[in-house]
Write a protein that holds these residues in place. Structure first.
Motif, PDB file in Angstrom:
ATOM      1  N   PHE A   3      27.407 -54.351   0.439  1.00  0.00           N
ATOM      2  CA  PHE A   3      28.074 -55.577   0.010  1.00  0.00           C
ATOM      3  C   PHE A   3      26.987 -56.607  -0.276  1.00  0.00           C
ATOM      4  O   PHE A   3      26.195 -56.946   0.597  1.00  0.00           O
ATOM      5  N   LEU A   4      26.952 -57.106  -1.516  1.00  0.00           N
ATOM      6  CA  LEU A   4      25.940 -58.070  -1.923  1.00  0.00           C
ATOM      7  C   LEU A   4      26.619 -59.406  -2.209  1.00  0.00           C
ATOM      8  O   LEU A   4      27.471 -59.510  -3.092  1.00  0.00           O
ATOM      9  N   SER A   5      26.282 -60.425  -1.419  1.00  0.00           N
ATOM     10  CA  SER A   5      26.799 -61.766  -1.669  1.00  0.00           C
ATOM     11  C   SER A   5      25.703 -62.599  -2.326  1.00  0.00           C
ATOM     12  O   SER A   5      24.531 -62.517  -1.960  1.00  0.00           O
ATOM     13  N   MET A   6      26.115 -63.400  -3.310  1.00  0.00           N
ATOM     14  CA  MET A   6      25.174 -64.214  -4.080  1.00  0.00           C
ATOM     15  C   MET A   6      25.559 -65.685  -3.934  1.00  0.00           C
ATOM     16  O   MET A   6      26.676 -66.068  -4.263  1.00  0.00           O
ATOM     17  N   GLN A   7      24.623 -66.473  -3.424  1.00  0.00           N
ATOM     18  CA  GLN A   7      24.889 -67.874  -3.136  1.00  0.00           C
ATOM     19  C   GLN A   7      23.906 -68.754  -3.911  1.00  0.00           C
ATOM     20  O   GLN A   7      22.698 -68.502  -3.906  1.00  0.00           O
ATOM     21  N   SER A   8      24.440 -69.779  -4.593  1.00  0.00           N
ATOM     22  CA  SER A   8      23.570 -70.726  -5.286  1.00  0.00           C
ATOM     23  C   SER A   8      24.372 -71.950  -5.698  1.00  0.00           C
ATOM     24  O   SER A   8      25.510 -71.830  -6.154  1.00  0.00           O
ATOM     25  N   ASP A   9      23.764 -73.120  -5.538  1.00  0.00           N
ATOM     26  CA  ASP A   9      24.358 -74.351  -6.057  1.00  0.00           C
ATOM     27  C   ASP A   9      23.812 -74.667  -7.446  1.00  0.00           C
ATOM     28  O   ASP A   9      24.506 -75.274  -8.263  1.00  0.00           O
ATOM     29  N   TYR A  10      22.578 -74.259  -7.704  1.00  0.00           N
ATOM     30  CA  TYR A  10      21.944 -74.502  -9.006  1.00  0.00           C
ATOM     31  C   TYR A  10      21.227 -73.220  -9.438  1.00  0.00           C
ATOM     32  O   TYR A  10      20.011 -73.124  -9.404  1.00  0.00           O
ATOM     33  N   TRP A  11      22.034 -72.229  -9.800  1.00  0.00           N
ATOM     34  CA  TRP A  11      21.490 -70.921 -10.167  1.00  0.00           C
ATOM     35  C   TRP A  11      20.577 -71.050 -11.387  1.00  0.00           C
ATOM     36  O   TRP A  11      20.916 -71.740 -12.325  1.00  0.00           O
ATOM     37  N   PRO A  12      19.387 -70.352 -11.391  1.00  0.00           N
ATOM     38  CA  PRO A  12      18.858 -69.478 -10.335  1.00  0.00           C
ATOM     39  C   PRO A  12      17.843 -70.155  -9.428  1.00  0.00           C
ATOM     40  O   PRO A  12      17.153 -69.496  -8.672  1.00  0.00           O
ATOM     41  N   ARG A  13      17.751 -71.476  -9.503  1.00  0.00           N
ATOM     42  CA  ARG A  13      16.694 -72.184  -8.791  1.00  0.00           C
ATOM     43  C   ARG A  13      16.763 -71.958  -7.283  1.00  0.00           C
ATOM     44  O   ARG A  13      15.741 -71.798  -6.624  1.00  0.00           O
ATOM     45  N   ASP A  14      17.961 -71.931  -6.727  1.00  0.00           N
ATOM     46  CA  ASP A  14      18.094 -71.774  -5.275  1.00  0.00           C
ATOM     47  C   ASP A  14      18.907 -70.531  -4.922  1.00  0.00           C
ATOM     48  O   ASP A  14      19.610 -70.505  -3.912  1.00  0.00           O
ATOM     49  N   ALA A  15      18.802 -69.499  -5.756  1.00  0.00           N
ATOM     50  CA  ALA A  15      19.601 -68.291  -5.548  1.00  0.00           C
ATOM     51  C   ALA A  15      19.215 -67.605  -4.240  1.00  0.00           C
ATOM     52  O   ALA A  15      18.034 -67.444  -3.913  1.00  0.00           O
ATOM     53  N   SER A  16      20.248 -67.206  -3.485  1.00  0.00           N
ATOM     54  CA  SER A  16      20.048 -66.494  -2.225  1.00  0.00           C
ATOM     55  C   SER A  16      20.936 -65.255  -2.232  1.00  0.00           C
ATOM     56  O   SER A  16      22.142 -65.351  -2.434  1.00  0.00           O
ATOM     57  N   LEU A  17      20.318 -64.084  -2.013  1.00  0.00           N
ATOM     58  CA  LEU A  17      21.045 -62.819  -2.040  1.00  0.00           C
ATOM     59  C   LEU A  17      21.030 -62.190  -0.650  1.00  0.00           C
ATOM     60  O   LEU A  17      19.959 -62.026  -0.056  1.00  0.00           O
ATOM     61  N   THR A  18      22.215 -61.839  -0.138  1.00  0.00           N
ATOM     62  CA  THR A  18      22.316 -61.201   1.171  1.00  0.00           C
ATOM     63  C   THR A  18      22.997 -59.849   1.007  1.00  0.00           C
ATOM     64  O   THR A  18      24.104 -59.765   0.460  1.00  0.00           O
ATOM     65  N   LEU A  19      22.329 -58.799   1.467  1.00  0.00           N
ATOM     66  CA  LEU A  19      22.842 -57.441   1.349  1.00  0.00           C
ATOM     67  C   LEU A  19      23.318 -56.950   2.705  1.00  0.00           C
ATOM     68  O   LEU A  19      22.581 -56.992   3.687  1.00  0.00           O
ATOM     69  N   SER A  20      24.567 -56.481   2.769  1.00  0.00           N
ATOM     70  CA  SER A  20      25.130 -55.936   4.011  1.00  0.00           C
ATOM     71  C   SER A  20      25.424 -54.456   3.818  1.00  0.00           C
ATOM     72  O   SER A  20      25.997 -54.062   2.802  1.00  0.00           O
ATOM     73  N   ASP A  21      25.004 -53.649   4.795  1.00  0.00           N
ATOM     74  CA  ASP A  21      25.334 -52.228   4.791  1.00  0.00           C
ATOM     75  C   ASP A  21      26.663 -52.071   5.526  1.00  0.00           C
ATOM     76  O   ASP A  21      26.732 -52.263   6.740  1.00  0.00           O
ATOM     77  N   LEU A  22      27.720 -51.737   4.791  1.00  0.00           N
ATOM     78  CA  LEU A  22      29.045 -51.651   5.390  1.00  0.00           C
ATOM     79  C   LEU A  22      29.183 -50.475   6.350  1.00  0.00           C
ATOM     80  O   LEU A  22      30.130 -50.419   7.135  1.00  0.00           O
ATOM     81  N   ARG A  23      28.238 -49.531   6.300  1.00  0.00           N
ATOM     82  CA  ARG A  23      28.284 -48.385   7.205  1.00  0.00           C
ATOM     83  C   ARG A  23      27.710 -48.731   8.567  1.00  0.00           C
ATOM     84  O   ARG A  23      28.170 -48.245   9.599  1.00  0.00           O
ATOM     85  N   THR A  24      26.672 -49.571   8.588  1.00  0.00           N
ATOM     86  CA  THR A  24      25.982 -49.888   9.834  1.00  0.00           C
ATOM     87  C   THR A  24      26.175 -51.335  10.283  1.00  0.00           C
ATOM     88  O   THR A  24      25.902 -51.669  11.433  1.00  0.00           O
ATOM     89  N   GLY A  25      26.605 -52.205   9.363  1.00  0.00           N
ATOM     90  CA  GLY A  25      26.747 -53.618   9.685  1.00  0.00           C
ATOM     91  C   GLY A  25      25.452 -54.392   9.555  1.00  0.00           C
ATOM     92  O   GLY A  25      25.424 -55.611   9.779  1.00  0.00           O
ATOM     93  N   GLU A  26      24.355 -53.720   9.187  1.00  0.00           N
ATOM     94  CA  GLU A  26      23.056 -54.385   9.064  1.00  0.00           C
ATOM     95  C   GLU A  26      23.048 -55.318   7.862  1.00  0.00           C
ATOM     96  O   GLU A  26      23.545 -54.984   6.787  1.00  0.00           O
ATOM     97  N   LYS A  27      22.454 -56.502   8.048  1.00  0.00           N
ATOM     98  CA  LYS A  27      22.330 -57.483   6.976  1.00  0.00           C
ATOM     99  C   LYS A  27      20.862 -57.829   6.750  1.00  0.00           C
ATOM    100  O   LYS A  27      20.073 -57.848   7.694  1.00  0.00           O
ATOM    101  N   LYS A  28      20.534 -58.110   5.510  1.00  0.00           N
ATOM    102  CA  LYS A  28      19.176 -58.518   5.197  1.00  0.00           C
ATOM    103  C   LYS A  28      19.164 -59.307   3.898  1.00  0.00           C
ATOM    104  O   LYS A  28      20.037 -59.134   3.043  1.00  0.00           O
ATOM    105  N   SER A  29      18.181 -60.177   3.771  1.00  0.00           N
ATOM    106  CA  SER A  29      17.994 -60.905   2.522  1.00  0.00           C
ATOM    107  C   SER A  29      17.395 -59.958   1.492  1.00  0.00           C
ATOM    108  O   SER A  29      16.537 -59.134   1.820  1.00  0.00           O
ATOM    109  N   LEU A  30      17.836 -60.087   0.271  1.00  0.00           N
ATOM    110  CA  LEU A  30      17.375 -59.202  -0.793  1.00  0.00           C
ATOM    111  C   LEU A  30      16.458 -59.984  -1.722  1.00  0.00           C
ATOM    112  O   LEU A  30      16.834 -61.048  -2.241  1.00  0.00           O
ATOM    113  N   TYR A  31      15.252 -59.458  -1.918  1.00  0.00           N
ATOM    114  CA  TYR A  31      14.275 -60.119  -2.773  1.00  0.00           C
ATOM    115  C   TYR A  31      13.987 -59.222  -3.970  1.00  0.00           C
ATOM    116  O   TYR A  31      13.404 -58.144  -3.828  1.00  0.00           O
ATOM    117  N   LEU A  32      14.394 -59.673  -5.133  1.00  0.00           N
ATOM    118  CA  LEU A  32      14.189 -58.924  -6.363  1.00  0.00           C
ATOM    119  C   LEU A  32      13.003 -59.502  -7.131  1.00  0.00           C
ATOM    120  O   LEU A  32      12.540 -60.610  -6.843  1.00  0.00           O
TER     121      LEU A  32
END
Length: 388
Positions: free
Chosen positions: A176-205
């Motif tokens: 599950f990838l949630s994408m958060q930004s008020d002024y995209w893409p200047r402050d874009a924040s991506l959070t990736l959740s593994d629905l199998r394990t519940g682990e979350k991490k920030s995603l840096y592309l």
């Protein structure tokens, strides 16, 4: 003497004829090499069956399918909220889940509309609602609005409400990838959740993805990078990010000068249609291609009328028909003569490597084989020419 001259004349004519034959054959082989195309001509098998009809006056919001389910969401602009300053969602509409194996259609309970939805393989539906407006909601008498996030799994009594930060999201039921930004893409924040394990991490592309062009399937995330204002996504290259390894591939520019509009991601098969940046338009009819992320092979897709890559998951496709007399849309499920999609497996590419797509007109295994044959025949013809 006269006989010898006749023989020489005859042999000369014969030699000339042989040369013409050789040249003709050579041209044929070279033409095959140049113009051969690896194409998959797709056809509908049997008669498509009706699966759903929208309410009168409602338009299409989402049509999403996988190997097990089809999600259909409708919408109708809510004039009472938008014009009359009343409380409620800015748009309304039901959501329908069709079980392909059981051939059953289930309206998702709760009457909670969707502005953006995703579908998992087990039939779980994730969606964000349209803005819910409350007139005179703050201390200054202004209208306030917010959007809500829900999920529904077949068999549940009602949808489940979640608190998920982000302006948008993407999921296939594995991540599950949630994408958060008020002024995209200047402050874009991506959070990736593994629905199998519940682990979350920030995603840096390597780049900030354009929210309108991101695809997810298993471990593979495909996106266009965000471009400056006024520049179309069609002008961009395609990024392929592997979630397990954390590495990223940048597909090379199309050698024909065309841009590629993302349409779908079927396992490891990336589907796009071609866009002409000179004419600033797509082709009519659309030219679809299927690029294999694991092999680098490209295959053109010749689709039947009414079948679009964005509404396909081989061997299935959803067809739609609008009835102007009743102002309704009817959907049918079609079966295609295509093999089912094999789900993606983790690929560990070399970091920052460039994976060049093989264009349809050249570079396919068939074309390379014919090219090799042409080269060998050319050498043989050259030897025969010398002997003559």
């Amino acid at each position: 003497m006269e006989i010898r001259e006749n023989i020489n004349t005859h042999m000369g004519k014969r030699s000339g004829m042989n040369r013409c034959v050789y040249v003709f054959l050579f041209c044929v082989v070279v033409s095959c090499c140049i113009f051969s195309a690896s194409a998959l001509d797709v056809n509908i098998v049997g008669e498509p069956e009706i699966i759903c009809e929208f309410q009168e006056g409602y338009a299409v919001n989402d049509v999403i399918l996988n190997e097990n389910y089809i999600l259909l969401t409708e919408y109708l602009w809510n004039d009472a909220v938008s014009r009359e300053n009343q409380e409620g969602y800015l748009s309304t509409g039901s959501m329908y889940l069709y079980d392909i194996n059981k051939k059953t259609l289930t309206p998702i309970p709760g009457n909670i509309p969707s502005s953006s939805a995703q579908l998992a393989k087990n039939g779980t539906v994730y969606w964000i609602t349209p803005s819910y407006c409350i007139p005179n909601g703050d201390q200054y008498g202004n209208t306030i609005s917010h959007r809500e996030f829900y999920s529904y799994t077949p068999g549940d009594a009602s949808p489940v409400k979640h608190v998920v930060p982000g302006n948008d999201f993407l999921t296939d039921g594995q991540y599950f990838l949630s994408m958060q930004s008020d002024y995209w893409p200047r402050d874009a924040s991506l959070t990736l959740s593994d629905l199998r394990t519940g682990e979350k991490k920030s995603l840096y592309l390597n780049d900030s993805p354009s929210p309108s062009a991101v695809l997810l399937s298993g471990d593979t995330l495909v996106y266009y990078s965000e471009l400056p204002m006024g520049v179309s996504d069609a002008e961009n290259q395609i990024h392929v990010y592997n979630i397990s390894s954390g590495t990223e591939i940048l597909l090379s520019v199309d050698v024909r000068g065309y841009s590629r509009i993302l349409q779908n991601l079927w396992g490891e098969k990336l589907v796009y249609d071609l866009y002409d940046p000179v004419k600033k338009s797509s082709f009519t009819p659309p030219i679809f291609e299927m690029f294999d992320l694991s092999t680098g092979d490209t295959e053109s897709l010749v689709l039947p009328d009414g079948v679009y890559a964005s509404r396909m998951y081989p061997p299935y496709a959803v067809l739609s028909e609008y009835d102007s007399s009743r102002d309704t849309i009817t959907f049918r499920l079609a079966t295609l003569d295509m093999p089912p999609i094999t789900q993606a497996t983790p690929i560990l590419p070399t970091e920052k490597q460039t994976l060049p797509p093989q264009p349809t007109q050249a570079g396919s295994p068939l074309a390379l084989t014919i090219g090799l044959i042409a080269f060998v025949l050319a050498c043989v013809f050259a030897v025969l020419w010398r002997e003559k």
